[in-house]
Design a protein around this motif. Structure first.
Motif, PDB file in Angstrom:
ATOM      1  N   LEU A 121      19.683   1.777   3.431  1.00  0.00           N
ATOM      2  CA  LEU A 121      20.082   2.777   4.190  1.00  0.00           C
ATOM      3  C   LEU A 121      21.109   2.206   5.484  1.00  0.00           C
ATOM      4  O   LEU A 121      21.917   3.034   5.784  1.00  0.00           O
ATOM      5  N   GLY A 122      21.257   1.049   5.474  1.00  0.00           N
ATOM      6  CA  GLY A 122      22.138   0.450   6.451  1.00  0.00           C
ATOM      7  C   GLY A 122      23.361   0.102   5.994  1.00  0.00           C
ATOM      8  O   GLY A 122      24.591   0.021   6.651  1.00  0.00           O
ATOM      9  N   LEU A 123      23.705   0.241   4.699  1.00  0.00           N
ATOM     10  CA  LEU A 123      24.821  -0.091   4.076  1.00  0.00           C
ATOM     11  C   LEU A 123      25.760   1.287   3.677  1.00  0.00           C
ATOM     12  O   LEU A 123      25.350   2.057   2.930  1.00  0.00           O
ATOM     13  N   ILE A 124      26.807   1.281   4.145  1.00  0.00           N
ATOM     14  CA  ILE A 124      27.685   2.613   4.016  1.00  0.00           C
ATOM     15  C   ILE A 124      28.883   2.326   3.083  1.00  0.00           C
ATOM     16  O   ILE A 124      29.079   3.107   2.081  1.00  0.00           O
ATOM     17  N   ARG A 125      29.503   0.978   3.037  1.00  0.00           N
ATOM     18  CA  ARG A 125      30.459   0.754   2.072  1.00  0.00           C
ATOM     19  C   ARG A 125      30.428  -0.762   1.748  1.00  0.00           C
ATOM     20  O   ARG A 125      30.329  -1.663   2.779  1.00  0.00           O
ATOM     21  N   ASP A 126      30.507  -1.257   0.592  1.00  0.00           N
ATOM     22  CA  ASP A 126      30.639  -2.597   0.352  1.00  0.00           C
ATOM     23  C   ASP A 126      31.685  -2.708  -0.698  1.00  0.00           C
ATOM     24  O   ASP A 126      31.847  -2.037  -1.783  1.00  0.00           O
TER      25      ASP A 126
END
Length: 198
Positions: A97-102
């Motif tokens: 949930l804390g990752l928007i773009r990797d």
């Protein structure tokens, strides 16, 4: 305490996971160093968390198991009390949930847009990969990057593109579909040396 072989194995696994998690947290807090990849830390935490309940169930008759369960419950309650801010940080940092773009930029670098707070906007991180571990090199917020009153935010970036590298700088483009942001970071200071719209 009479422990059979299975109990000893469970305790050893739990001790190793606890030690790894503690070292990982200390290194990240003080040195910005963690396991390689976003999900490595997440997996380590959840392995430790699930194993904690295995230990509690297996050793339920022991006072230490009851104390461990109480500590976990009290920690969760205490994280909820102050407007749930620590609780949100815990949930966002230990799940996807804390990752928007990797984005893998090169063999050596990756970038990510993350948010571990319900109040603060997401930020951009550039990370250097070193085998099994990685080190955060730069962290930039909307306030630092969006300095021209455009109604765009870091979270809206559709992609993060590697542009170039010198001995002292790394240049990336936050791709929005136009106008885009090209940012040059100074490797030595971690500061932004130049921002261009294109």
């Amino acid at each position: 305490m009479n422990l059979n072989k299975k109990h000893i194995i469970i305790l050893r696994i739990y001790s190793i996971l606890s030690l790894f998690l503690a070292i990982n947290c200390v290194l990240y807090y003080f040195k910005d160093i963690s396991l390689r990849g976003y999900y490595s830390d997440v997996i380590l935490f959840w392995l430790w968390f699930v194993t904690s309940f295995v230990v509690i169930i297996v050793f339920w008759k022991k006072i230490m198991a009851k104390l461990l369960l109480a500590a976990i419950i009290v920690s969760i309650i205490l994280s909820i009390l102050p407007m749930m801010m620590p609780f949100f940080a815990w949930v966002l940092s230990t799940t996807s949930l804390g990752l928007i773009r990797d984005r893998n930029l090169t063999e050596k670098y990756r970038a990510q847009i993350v948010s571990y707070s319900a109040m603060a906007p997401p930020w951009l991180e550039v990370i250097e990969k070193n085998g099994l571990i990685e080190k955060r090199m730069f962290k930039s917020t909307d306030h630092e990057l969006m300095n021209d009153n455009l109604d765009v935010k870091i979270r809206s970036a559709k992609d993060i593109i590697f542009k170039s590298e010198t001995d002292s700088t790394i240049t990336l483009t936050l791709f929005y579909g136009g106008p885009n942001k090209t940012i040059t970071f100074n490797k030595n200071t971690g500061n932004i040396s130049k921002i261009e719209k294109n």
